[in-house]
Design a protein around this motif. Structure first.
Motif, PDB file in Angstrom:
ATOM      1  N   CYS A 238       6.005   0.109  -6.623  1.00  0.00           N
ATOM      2  CA  CYS A 238       5.083   1.136  -6.140  1.00  0.00           C
ATOM      3  C   CYS A 238       5.412   2.495  -6.743  1.00  0.00           C
ATOM      4  CB  CYS A 238       5.123   1.209  -4.616  1.00  0.00           C
ATOM      5  SG  CYS A 238       4.357  -0.205  -3.772  1.00  0.00           S
TER       6      CYS A 238
ATOM      7  N   GLY B 202       0.855  -3.678   7.109  1.00  0.00           N
ATOM      8  CA  GLY B 202       0.902  -2.296   7.572  1.00  0.00           C
ATOM      9  C   GLY B 202       2.247  -1.804   8.044  1.00  0.00           C
TER      10      GLY B 202
ATOM     11  N   ASN C 150       5.882  -0.173   7.676  1.00  0.00           N
ATOM     12  CA  ASN C 150       6.599   0.676   6.729  1.00  0.00           C
ATOM     13  C   ASN C 150       7.828  -0.061   6.208  1.00  0.00           C
ATOM     14  OD1 ASN C 150       5.003   3.033   6.741  1.00  0.00           O
ATOM     15  ND2 ASN C 150       5.930   3.715   8.665  1.00  0.00           N
TER      16      ASN C 150
ATOM     17  N   VAL D 274       6.039   9.690  -0.945  1.00  0.00           N
ATOM     18  CA  VAL D 274       5.130   8.549  -0.807  1.00  0.00           C
ATOM     19  C   VAL D 274       5.756   7.516   0.130  1.00  0.00           C
ATOM     20  CG1 VAL D 274       3.944   6.667  -2.002  1.00  0.00           C
ATOM     21  CG2 VAL D 274       4.143   8.914  -3.105  1.00  0.00           C
TER      22      VAL D 274
ATOM     23  N   ARG E 245       0.827  -1.197   0.000  1.00  0.00           N
ATOM     24  CA  ARG E 245       0.000   0.000   0.000  1.00  0.00           C
ATOM     25  C   ARG E 245       0.867   1.256   0.000  1.00  0.00           C
ATOM     26  NH1 ARG E 245      -3.626  -1.129   5.152  1.00  0.00           N
ATOM     27  NH2 ARG E 245      -1.665  -2.077   5.824  1.00  0.00           N
ATOM     28  N   THR E 246       0.410   2.246  -0.716  1.00  0.00           N
ATOM     29  CA  THR E 246       1.132   3.519  -0.758  1.00  0.00           C
ATOM     30  C   THR E 246       0.251   4.637  -0.209  1.00  0.00           C
ATOM     31  OG1 THR E 246       0.376   3.974  -3.022  1.00  0.00           O
ATOM     32  CG2 THR E 246       2.482   2.836  -2.781  1.00  0.00           C
ATOM     33  N   SER E 247       0.900   5.626   0.368  1.00  0.00           N
ATOM     34  CA  SER E 247       0.176   6.804   0.859  1.00  0.00           C
ATOM     35  C   SER E 247       1.060   8.026   0.673  1.00  0.00           C
ATOM     36  CB  SER E 247      -0.205   6.642   2.334  1.00  0.00           C
ATOM     37  OG  SER E 247       0.952   6.388   3.134  1.00  0.00           O
ATOM     38  N   GLN E 248       0.476   9.084   0.112  1.00  0.00           N
ATOM     39  CA  GLN E 248       1.222  10.318  -0.055  1.00  0.00           C
ATOM     40  C   GLN E 248       1.394  10.975   1.301  1.00  0.00           C
ATOM     41  OE1 GLN E 248       0.087  12.712  -3.380  1.00  0.00           O
ATOM     42  NE2 GLN E 248       1.348  14.466  -2.763  1.00  0.00           N
ATOM     43  N   ILE E 249       2.603  11.420   1.575  1.00  0.00           N
ATOM     44  CA  ILE E 249       2.922  12.039   2.862  1.00  0.00           C
ATOM     45  C   ILE E 249       3.571  13.387   2.604  1.00  0.00           C
ATOM     46  CG2 ILE E 249       3.150   9.855   4.102  1.00  0.00           C
ATOM     47  CD1 ILE E 249       6.158   9.966   3.658  1.00  0.00           C
TER      48      ILE E 249
ATOM     49  N   ASP F 204       2.875   4.605  -9.060  1.00  0.00           N
ATOM     50  CA  ASP F 204       2.494   5.958  -8.666  1.00  0.00           C
ATOM     51  C   ASP F 204       2.770   6.939  -9.803  1.00  0.00           C
ATOM     52  OD1 ASP F 204       1.811   7.617  -6.012  1.00  0.00           O
ATOM     53  OD2 ASP F 204       3.335   8.749  -7.121  1.00  0.00           O
TER      54      ASP F 204
END
Length: 371
Positions: free
Chosen positions: A296, A262, A264, A255, A205-209, A300
């Motif tokens: 990833c 979950g 990192n 990202v 899973r990726t999440s923009q930070i 993205d």
């Protein structure tokens, strides 16, 4: 008699002018914005000052005719605290009049109090000077990597700086890319492009930070390296802020990558603009997770319409990149010098985190525009 001495504020107009003529091959006068940037970068940024300074060569006529930019980077080798001096712009004018000016500048820099000296932007001439002064070329750190994603737009991106007409062809290129990439399966790997919906990164899973969250991930994701940065207070934040000031490259995106449970496992930072080649500032990955993090990144970038990706290699990423249709080229060499054989052996054996943020690619002096 010519001398080598520390850079002073009054030298900056001459240094900026030399930068325009020697490194950028431009005949126009150095803009005030370049002079101001060099002042902040070499004299006012976190880590500047003290006994590690940028140097100028002053010729017999009293004119600044050479310069070596120095950026100080605190590092740690296992439990030892060290200082690295990153060599940025090394340039000399009137080489015919004083052919030893470059060697004197570089020797003065290498004779400084730092534990490690290195550069990731050494050209052929600089590399020869480094090796004559017992510097070591690091082939495993000296490659740029490229991944083509949207072939027509990628080709235009390479030529747009030289051909204004190329920008007019963008709509046609985008249409060709949509047609071509729609016919690539996500499980298929081609040198010429990536599937419209990306290469597929499984359950990761990726999440923009934001930049603060990315900065907090750097230390745990580089802990496996024996030699790695140990940035001074505010230094990493300053670098990331500086790196973001590149509107010509697009937005600087951060990202984080998490495993299916979950945890990192990696992160990446790159400049992204639809239809343009994305410039990767840094890829971070835990041991054994580089392939998933790279997948990833590619996905993205595909979602943002980027035509391709380009970055500087880390040896820890090389094995994972080999199977992902990534090409490699040599643009500049990474070179290192140290009087400590233990440090040199660690670097030669790829146990060091160098390049990218642990280098100078984040600086606007590397390809940035000043008006």
């Amino acid at each position: 008699m010519s001398v080598v001495r520390a850079l002073e504020g009054a030298d900056l107009p001459a240094v900026a002018g030399m930068f325009q003529r020697v490194l950028r091959k431009e005949r126009t006068e150095a803009p005030a914005s370049l002079i101001d940037y060099m002042r902040r970068f070499y004299l006012e940024a976190p880590g500047c000052g003290g006994d590690l300074r940028s140097l100028v060569h002053v010729n017999d006529a009293g004119r600044v005719s050479g310069f070596v930019g120095v950026h100080v980077l605190p590092m740690q080798f296992n439990s030892r605290q060290l200082r690295a001096a990153i060599c940025g712009s090394l340039m000399v004018e009137d080489h015919e009049r004083d052919p030893m000016a470059g060697a004197r500048l570089l020797k003065a820099y290498l004779d400084g109090p730092q534990d490690i000296s290195f550069s990731e932007t050494a050209n052929d001439i600089s590399t020869k000077l480094w090796t004559r002064l017992r510097g070591v070329v690091l082939p495993q750190y000296s490659l740029d990597w490229v991944r083509v994603m949207r072939p027509a737009s990628f080709v235009l991106g390479l030529s747009a700086s030289r051909m204004k007409l190329a920008r007019m062809l963008n709509p046609s290129a985008h249409a060709l890319d949509r047609f071509y990439c729609s016919r690539i399966n996500s499980s298929e790997r081609r040198w010429s492009g990536v599937a419209a919906d990306g290469a597929g990164h499984g359950a990761f899973r990726t999440s923009q930070i934001d930049s603060d969250a990315f900065a907090r991930l750097v230390d745990p994701l580089t802990a496996q390296f024996a030699l790695r940065p140990s940035w001074a207070e505010g230094q990493l934040d300053h670098m990331l802020t500086d790196a973001a000031q590149r509107p010509d490259l697009g937005e600087l995106v951060y990202v984080a990558v998490a495993s299916p449970v979950g945890t990192n496992v990696g992160a990446f930072a790159y400049h992204a603009r639809a239809g343009a080649i994305g410039r990767v500032l840094q890829i971070l990955a835990l041991p054994g997770q580089a392939g998933s993090v790279i997948d990833c990144l590619i996905d993205d970038a595909a979602a943002r319409g980027v035509s391709g990706l380009r970055g500087r290699i880390q040896p820890a990423l090389l094995e994972a990149m080999l199977g992902r249709r990534i090409a490699f080229l040599t643009v500049a060499s990474t070179v290192v010098h140290s009087r400590d054989p233990e440090l040199l052996n660690a670097i030669k054996n790829s146990q060091a985190f160098l390049n990218g943020l642990a280098g100078e690619q984040w600086s606007r002096l590397i390809g940035g525009r000043f008006t």
